[in-house]
Design an enzyme around this catalytic site. Structure first.
Site, short mmCIF file in Angstrom:
data_model
loop_
_atom_site.label_atom_id
_atom_site.label_comp_id
_atom_site.label_asym_id
_atom_site.label_seq_id
_atom_site.Cartn_x
_atom_site.Cartn_y
_atom_site.Cartn_z
N GLY A 16 0.82 -1.22 0.00
CA GLY A 16 0.00 0.00 0.00
C GLY A 16 0.85 1.27 0.00
O GLY A 16 2.08 1.22 0.08
N VAL A 18 1.23 3.65 2.26
CA VAL A 18 2.02 3.86 3.48
C VAL A 18 3.06 2.76 3.63
O VAL A 18 4.22 3.02 3.97
CB VAL A 18 1.10 3.93 4.72
N ARG A 103 -6.83 3.42 18.40
CA ARG A 103 -6.31 4.71 18.86
C ARG A 103 -6.94 5.23 20.13
O ARG A 103 -6.26 5.84 20.96
CB ARG A 103 -6.48 5.75 17.75
N CYS A 132 -3.16 11.00 10.21
CA CYS A 132 -2.18 11.85 9.53
C CYS A 132 -2.38 13.34 9.82
O CYS A 132 -1.43 14.06 10.14
CB CYS A 132 -2.24 11.60 8.02
N HIS A 252 -0.70 17.14 3.49
CA HIS A 252 -1.88 17.82 4.03
C HIS A 252 -1.46 19.21 4.48
O HIS A 252 -0.38 19.39 5.04
CB HIS A 252 -2.43 17.08 5.26
N ASN A 326 1.80 13.74 4.19
CA ASN A 326 0.88 12.87 4.93
C ASN A 326 1.31 11.41 4.95
O ASN A 326 0.93 10.66 5.83
CB ASN A 326 -0.54 12.98 4.36
#
Lengths: 350, 350
Positions: A16, A18, A103, A132, A252, A326
């Protein structure tokens, strides 16, 4: 786990957007790896990745994949993390998870090393990497909170499509080409892959990132609000967010209004704190038209801050423009930083 | 000037992005025109424009151009307005000026008809059309100010390149094509034509619109702050703005935080006021993923509002997302509306 000189590392979601950046950083930073395992969904398994001139075959991630793994870096979506993170922990790995799955769990540290790295000491096997857009904001605001106190944040985001993965980048490129050729744009993914409706992002702005919550805020907005308070250990901090997806590929940007506690802070005071802060680069000189932009921040690990202005009415109010890649500080770099901190401080063991 | 059935109208800057939209609207609205004069810089003079199937040759704008003109609509840049607006007034015309040249003059009404059309009565020959990003914001907020009182505005803008003219649109298109072909992007115009440095806007965000002022704010930001107070007759209103140029062609979007005076206002109360307001279209249904975007607002005269949320901490605080076509309500349509109001209310004469 006793201190080792090299670690068995698994990257889940290795193919992916990331995951790819994590692999680049593990090489670039010469991360102490003994054995590297690349894992993915069944669909992407079998593909090959080059790591330090060695070809590694990507395997399907299953519970047994984590036997003997010391550190597992997850960025394959929340459902994969929910299914496999505990399996990895059970087998002795420490998980650093890039999704929103854990999280807000009280037992899971949510960490931006420049802000709250000591929270890592209390991990119980899983450590969460924040959202992010949250990471870059708290990294820039923590030095100001420490120096001047922080009462309030109101942020409006300008977010790149790579936050929604490689497919979203392809969608932006394809729609842009279609529009410029006078053809109809096809929208099949954004604003949210799993949501009902899809709208063009090319030459447009979509005020929806992630799904809507009952209170009218999107999940992305609630992530920024709640994660910021948790990372900064500031349950009473006032945080408001509006999150917008925009037609650029990477980085971002954020227009941030803050209110500090001290009454006599100047722009120069803010500059000084930011210049001394770890991981922050101040780019703020109106006379030279110097300010950060998504394109100039792309590929860099730092968080860039510019356009610092004192509010014209409120002497505790300031406006800032915060930009960061990001996929790097917003995701892969923060993840690798956490892994480095765990090793350097001997915090891997539970 | 006594009431007439048709008027001699001059359009200054007839070949520009806003001038073209003014011509479209004068036709579409069947504006009562006796004679139409199209004026431009020397450079664009000589070109032909079709108006109601009649070909009109664009002439160079000089003081004598305004002999016999009743209404002169200026959108050729501030320097042209400063040079010629008083010449037009001297010759008996009423000027509606789209530039920033006279907006903050105390003797010049600055008008958004839905907000303060009665200010038109006090004109002394020149009426100013506000800045594009200001118009759509005050149009959406005035009904809320009337119903609930308004203490504070903090706005972050998402502005289209057409606000910088047709050349800027070409620059975005050319840069986008170059980027998608893997070629280098050429930046010669944005963020500000007359400023020293130029940066790519394609797949980027530029936190500079118009030149920087001594206080670190851009002129665009100061326009939003000062014009809002003047139009709303609210010198004590707290207004803060951060203005950002983005890679889309048309429509400005705005993430707006407001604080109202009443303490018991609900999102439903806000919806109700906006639904009843002239020129406003409420597009706000998270369950249906309904919210305005630049592409859906393009070509429409209304101001669209969505994403209305109550602040999670401040019971007087609300967040809104306001979008409108910057060339229509933000410029040409507001100008033509002012001209219509002058005629309908017999306010042309001084």
């Amino acid at each position: 786990m006793s201190q080792k000189s090299a670690y068995n590392v698994a990257v889940v979601g290795a193919t992916g957007a990331v995951g790819q950046k994590i692999l680049e950083l593990l090489q670039e930073k010469d991360f102490p790896i003994n054995n590297l395992k690349l894992l993915s969904s069944k669909r992407s398994a079998g593909s090959k990745q080059l790591f330090k001139q060695e070809e590694i075959i990507v395997e399907e991630a299953v519970p047994e994949s984590f036997e003997g793994i010391d550190i597992a870096l997850f960025s394959a979506g929340g459902s994969v993390s929910k299914k496999l993170a505990q399996e990895a922990v059970k087998r002795g790995a420490v998980v650093i998870d890039n999704t929103s799955a854990f999280r807000m769990d009280e037992s899971v540290p949510l960490v931006v090393p420049e802000v709250n790295k000591t929270d890592l000491q209390n991990h119980q096997g899983i450590i969460a990497n924040p959202n992010c857009s949250t990471i870059q904001m708290v990294a820039a605001l923590q030095p100001l909170k420490t120096a001047f106190g922080l009462k309030r944040i109101i942020v409006s985001t300008y977010q790149a499509v790579s936050g929604a993965g490689n497919e979203a980048c392809n969608e932006l490129a394809n729609q842009s080409k279609a529009y410029l050729s006078g053809e109809e744009m096809e929208a099949q993914l954004l604003p949210v892959k799993g949501d009902e409706k899809h709208f063009p992002i090319a030459f447009n702005a979509l005020p929806q990132i992630d799904v809507f919550q009952e209170n009218g805020y999107t999940f992305e907005e609630m992530k920024m609000i709640e994660e910021t308070k948790k990372i900064m250990h500031a349950p009473d901090l006032l945080v408001a967010a509006t999150c917008v997806r925009l037609p650029f590929f990477t980085s971002h940007a954020e227009s941030v209004y803050i209110e500090v506690e001290n009454e006599d802070v100047t722009v120069e005071d803010i500059w000084k704190e930011l210049q001394q802060a770890e991981g922050i680069v101040l780019q703020d000189d109106p006379k030279e038209q110097l300010y950060p932009t998504p394109l100039t921040a792309e590929g860099k690990q730092d968080v860039f801050v510019g356009r610092v202005r004192k509010d014209l009415d409120n002497k505790q109010g300031f406006h800032l423009w915060i930009v960061s890649d990001n996929l790097l500080k917003g995701a892969a770099w923060n993840t690798v930083q956490i892994a480095q901190e765990l090793i350097q401080n001997n915090w891997l063991q539970r």
